[in-house]
Design a protein around this motif. Sequence first.
Motif, PDB file in Angstrom:
ATOM      1  N   VAL A   1       0.837  -1.202   0.000  1.00 16.60           N
ATOM      2  CA  VAL A   1       0.000   0.000   0.000  1.00 16.60           C
ATOM      3  C   VAL A   1       0.873   1.254   0.000  1.00 16.60           C
ATOM      4  O   VAL A   1       0.602   2.218  -0.725  1.00 16.60           O
ATOM      5  N   GLY A   2       1.940   1.248   0.798  1.00 15.43           N
ATOM      6  CA  GLY A   2       2.836   2.401   0.807  1.00 15.43           C
ATOM      7  C   GLY A   2       3.489   2.643  -0.535  1.00 15.43           C
ATOM      8  O   GLY A   2       3.619   3.786  -0.990  1.00 15.43           O
ATOM      9  N   LEU A   3       3.896   1.560  -1.210  1.00 13.31           N
ATOM     10  CA  LEU A   3       4.532   1.711  -2.516  1.00 13.31           C
ATOM     11  C   LEU A   3       3.537   2.195  -3.567  1.00 13.31           C
ATOM     12  O   LEU A   3       3.863   3.062  -4.389  1.00 13.31           O
TER      13      LEU A   3
ATOM     14  N   ASP B   1      -1.376  -7.352  13.828  1.00 12.86           N
ATOM     15  CA  ASP B   1      -1.036  -6.689  15.078  1.00 12.86           C
ATOM     16  C   ASP B   1      -1.449  -5.230  14.920  1.00 12.86           C
ATOM     17  O   ASP B   1      -0.802  -4.480  14.181  1.00 12.86           O
ATOM     18  N   PRO B   2      -2.505  -4.791  15.589  1.00 15.50           N
ATOM     19  CA  PRO B   2      -2.967  -3.404  15.410  1.00 15.50           C
ATOM     20  C   PRO B   2      -1.933  -2.362  15.795  1.00 15.50           C
ATOM     21  O   PRO B   2      -2.069  -1.195  15.418  1.00 15.50           O
ATOM     22  N   ALA B   3      -0.891  -2.755  16.532  1.00 14.40           N
ATOM     23  CA  ALA B   3       0.151  -1.803  16.910  1.00 14.40           C
ATOM     24  C   ALA B   3       1.216  -1.632  15.833  1.00 14.40           C
ATOM     25  O   ALA B   3       2.050  -0.730  15.928  1.00 14.40           O
ATOM     26  N   MET B   4       1.204  -2.495  14.815  1.00 15.05           N
ATOM     27  CA  MET B   4       2.210  -2.362  13.762  1.00 15.05           C
ATOM     28  C   MET B   4       1.957  -1.096  12.958  1.00 15.05           C
ATOM     29  O   MET B   4       0.863  -0.893  12.428  1.00 15.05           O
ATOM     30  N   THR B   5       2.965  -0.269  12.827  1.00 15.34           N
ATOM     31  CA  THR B   5       2.807   1.034  12.181  1.00 15.34           C
ATOM     32  C   THR B   5       3.905   1.256  11.162  1.00 15.34           C
ATOM     33  O   THR B   5       5.070   0.941  11.419  1.00 15.34           O
ATOM     34  N   ARG B   6       3.546   1.775  10.031  1.00 12.78           N
ATOM     35  CA  ARG B   6       4.501   2.220   9.014  1.00 12.78           C
ATOM     36  C   ARG B   6       4.081   3.620   8.551  1.00 12.78           C
ATOM     37  O   ARG B   6       2.880   3.942   8.526  1.00 12.78           O
ATOM     38  N   PRO B   7       5.040   4.437   8.143  1.00 12.62           N
ATOM     39  CA  PRO B   7       4.719   5.827   7.784  1.00 12.62           C
ATOM     40  C   PRO B   7       4.200   5.967   6.363  1.00 12.62           C
ATOM     41  O   PRO B   7       4.833   6.566   5.496  1.00 12.62           O
ATOM     42  N   ILE B   8       2.997   5.426   6.127  1.00 10.85           N
ATOM     43  CA  ILE B   8       2.449   5.392   4.769  1.00 10.85           C
ATOM     44  C   ILE B   8       1.098   6.074   4.653  1.00 10.85           C
ATOM     45  O   ILE B   8       0.632   6.333   3.539  1.00 10.85           O
ATOM     46  N   TRP B   9       0.454   6.387   5.772  1.00 11.30           N
ATOM     47  CA  TRP B   9      -0.968   6.720   5.725  1.00 11.30           C
ATOM     48  C   TRP B   9      -1.278   8.184   5.492  1.00 11.30           C
ATOM     49  O   TRP B   9      -2.302   8.515   4.884  1.00 11.30           O
ATOM     50  N   ALA B  10      -0.464   9.101   5.974  1.00 11.20           N
ATOM     51  CA  ALA B  10      -0.787  10.523   5.852  1.00 11.20           C
ATOM     52  C   ALA B  10      -0.908  10.951   4.391  1.00 11.20           C
ATOM     53  O   ALA B  10      -1.811  11.705   4.027  1.00 11.20           O
ATOM     54  N   MET B  11      -0.013  10.477   3.556  1.00 12.28           N
ATOM     55  CA  MET B  11      -0.034  10.838   2.139  1.00 12.28           C
ATOM     56  C   MET B  11      -1.338  10.389   1.477  1.00 12.28           C
ATOM     57  O   MET B  11      -1.984  11.153   0.759  1.00 12.28           O
ATOM     58  N   ILE B  12      -1.733   9.147   1.743  1.00 15.13           N
ATOM     59  CA  ILE B  12      -2.909   8.584   1.089  1.00 15.13           C
ATOM     60  C   ILE B  12      -4.182   9.225   1.630  1.00 15.13           C
ATOM     61  O   ILE B  12      -5.082   9.627   0.870  1.00 15.13           O
ATOM     62  N   ALA B  13      -4.280   9.333   2.955  1.00 15.82           N
ATOM     63  CA  ALA B  13      -5.478   9.914   3.564  1.00 15.82           C
ATOM     64  C   ALA B  13      -5.667  11.364   3.154  1.00 15.82           C
ATOM     65  O   ALA B  13      -6.786  11.802   2.859  1.00 15.82           O
TER      66      ALA B  13
ATOM     67  N   ALA C   1      -4.431   6.925   9.844  1.00 12.64           N
ATOM     68  CA  ALA C   1      -3.472   8.019   9.724  1.00 12.64           C
ATOM     69  C   ALA C   1      -3.358   8.757  11.047  1.00 12.64           C
ATOM     70  O   ALA C   1      -2.267   9.200  11.442  1.00 12.64           O
ATOM     71  N   ALA C   2      -4.475   8.904  11.744  1.00 11.23           N
ATOM     72  CA  ALA C   2      -4.466   9.558  13.047  1.00 11.23           C
ATOM     73  C   ALA C   2      -3.649   8.750  14.042  1.00 11.23           C
ATOM     74  O   ALA C   2      -2.857   9.303  14.820  1.00 11.23           O
TER      75      ALA C   2
ATOM     76  N   PHE D   1      13.122   1.085   6.519  1.00 11.26           N
ATOM     77  CA  PHE D   1      13.612   2.091   5.574  1.00 11.26           C
ATOM     78  C   PHE D   1      12.949   1.951   4.204  1.00 11.26           C
ATOM     79  O   PHE D   1      13.407   2.535   3.233  1.00 11.26           O
ATOM     80  N   ASP D   2      11.856   1.188   4.119  1.00 13.20           N
ATOM     81  CA  ASP D   2      11.202   0.971   2.831  1.00 13.20           C
ATOM     82  C   ASP D   2      10.412   2.184   2.363  1.00 13.20           C
ATOM     83  O   ASP D   2      10.104   2.305   1.176  1.00 13.20           O
ATOM     84  N   GLN D   3      10.039   3.068   3.296  1.00 10.85           N
ATOM     85  CA  GLN D   3       9.358   4.317   2.942  1.00 10.85           C
ATOM     86  C   GLN D   3      10.200   5.504   3.409  1.00 10.85           C
ATOM     87  O   GLN D   3      10.885   5.423   4.426  1.00 10.85           O
ATOM     88  N   LEU D   4      10.104   6.602   2.681  1.00 16.95           N
ATOM     89  CA  LEU D   4      10.828   7.807   3.090  1.00 16.95           C
ATOM     90  C   LEU D   4      10.162   8.473   4.286  1.00 16.95           C
ATOM     91  O   LEU D   4      10.820   9.096   5.103  1.00 16.95           O
ATOM     92  N   GLY D   5       8.844   8.363   4.394  1.00 20.93           N
ATOM     93  CA  GLY D   5       8.136   8.777   5.597  1.00 20.93           C
ATOM     94  C   GLY D   5       7.927  10.272   5.757  1.00 20.93           C
ATOM     95  O   GLY D   5       7.921  11.037   4.797  1.00 20.93           O
TER      96      GLY D   5
END
Length: 496
Positions: free
Chosen positions: A267-269, A336-348, A366-367, A385-389
Motif C-alpha cells: 500500500v505504501g509503494l 497486530d494493530p500496533a504495527m505502524t509504518r509511515p504510509i498513511w498521511a499521504m494517502i489519507a 493516519a491519526a 527504511f522501505d518508505q521515506l516517511g
Amino acid sequence: MLKFTGVTAGAVAIGTTVAAPQATAAGASLVHPGLLHTRTDLDRMAKKVKAGAAPYTAGFARLTANRHAQSGWTANPQATVYRGSGSPQNYVILYNDIHAAYQNALRWHITGESAYGDTAVAILNAWSAKLTSLQGSADRFLAAGLYGYQFANAAELVRDHADFDLARFQKMMLDVFYPLSEDFLADHNDAVVTNYWANWDLTAIACVLAVGILCDDRAKIDRAVEYFKHGAGMGSVKNAMPVVYEDEGLAEWVEAGRDQGHALLGVGLMGTVCEMAWNQGIDLYGYDDSRFLKGAQYVAKWSMGGEVPYTANTRRKGAVNGWSGSETATAAAAVDPAMTRPIWAMIANHYTKRRGLSATYLTRIAAQAAPEGGGGDYGPNSGGFDQLGFGTLAFSRDRASASAGATAGAGASPSPAASASASASANANSGAGASASVSPSASPVGGANPQGGTGDDLAATGTTDVVAWTAATGITALAGGLLLLRRRNRSGGAAQ
C-alpha cells in the motif's frame, strides 16, 4: 456484491465519481521538483513550521530528532552494492546514506539552512562518483526498486543546488538502477509472472517512474503508468486488488492473505507511485473508479483489527520452463494493530483533503500513526527504511475548496499539474491553515522507540469523516463520539 477482474477480480463504483484530470501534454515540460514533493508542498511545509502550526511542528520534530537528518552525516559510497547474496552484503550502507540525503534535503528546504543542503549534495555526489553495480540474489531487484525511487527523490530535492552534479547522478540512475527495474517488469527474473508478490512489481514501477521524472524521460514515465494500469504481474492495480466488494467500498489487497507487513509495504509503494504520478498531471489515485482508495481502506480496516471480507485466490509459482507450483490463500492473515509504518498521511490527505471524499478507515489509521517519522524511526532493519516517511509534515493539507473543483460534489478533481505548480492560484495544495488537529505542544514519539517493530525487511523474499485526526498525545475521536486513549509507546510485532 462483489466483482472480479485482473487475475481473479474487479472494480465497482462507490460514492461520487471524481473525474480524472488530464495528464500533462506530451510536449510540455515536466514539473520540477515533481516527485513526492512539489515546490508548493515544500513552501507549505516551510511556512507552517515557521508559524508553529499543527500538525507540522510535530512532524518536523520527528525529522529533526532523526539521526539521519543531521548535517554532520558522512557518506560511505561503495562501488558495488550486494543484497541477498554476495560479498560483502552491504546494502545497509546504501539505504542509510539515501535516507540521510533525503532527510537533510527536506530539512534544508524547510529551514533554509545551507548546511543541510550541502550535506545532502555531498552524499549524492559521493555515490554517483563511485557506484557502478547492484548485485546479489533476486533481492537485487528489490534494491534497485526501493533504493532507486528513494535516491531519485533525494536528488530531485537538490537538483538545482549549485554543487550538485545532476548529470552524473542521472547517469548513475540510468545505468545502475533503472535497467534492473525495467528488466524485472519485462521478465520477472525468468519466473512465472505471478511468482513474485505485488510489492516486487511495485518497487520496480516506483523506480522506473521516479527515474523517468528525474531524467525528463517521458517514455519511462509512460512505461510505469502503463504497467500500473495493465501489467501482467501481481503489482498492477487490478492484480494487487483482485476483488472489489461493491457494497462495502473495499477492495481485497492480494497480500492480505500473506501477512500484514507485506500488505502495508505494498500500500505504501502504490501510494508513492500515485503521488509521484499526480505531481506530473497523471491521476492514478482515481484510476478505475478510485480502486486504490478501496484497497487502502481495506488494509487500513484490517490492520486496525476490523473484520474484512476475503475471497480465496490462487497464484502460480515457479520458473519459466522449470519447476512449477501454486499457492492458495483462503483467509486474511492475523494482524497486530500496533504495527505502524509511515504510509498513511499521504494517502489519507489525498482522498479526504484534495478530493474531499469520505475515507473513515484511512482517517483513523493516519491519526493513529501521527506524527509519522521516517527511516530509522521504525526499527534498525531494512523494513524500517522501505518508505521515506514524514507524511505528517509533508502531506498534511487543507481540504481543497469547492471553487477549485476538488470536492466530491464538484464532480471534478483539481489538476495535479496545477497542484504541482507554485504559480497556480487555486491549486489543491494550498497551505492556508492547518487541517489536522495535532497539539503543537505534544512530544512526538522519539526515534529510540520504533513504532513498527524490528522485523526484517518487508520486501524480502519471501459515510462521513466523523473520525478526527489524532492529537499527538494519543487521543483519537472515533465514530459515535467515543474517545479512545491510545498508548503510543507500543512496538509492533516483527514482519518477516
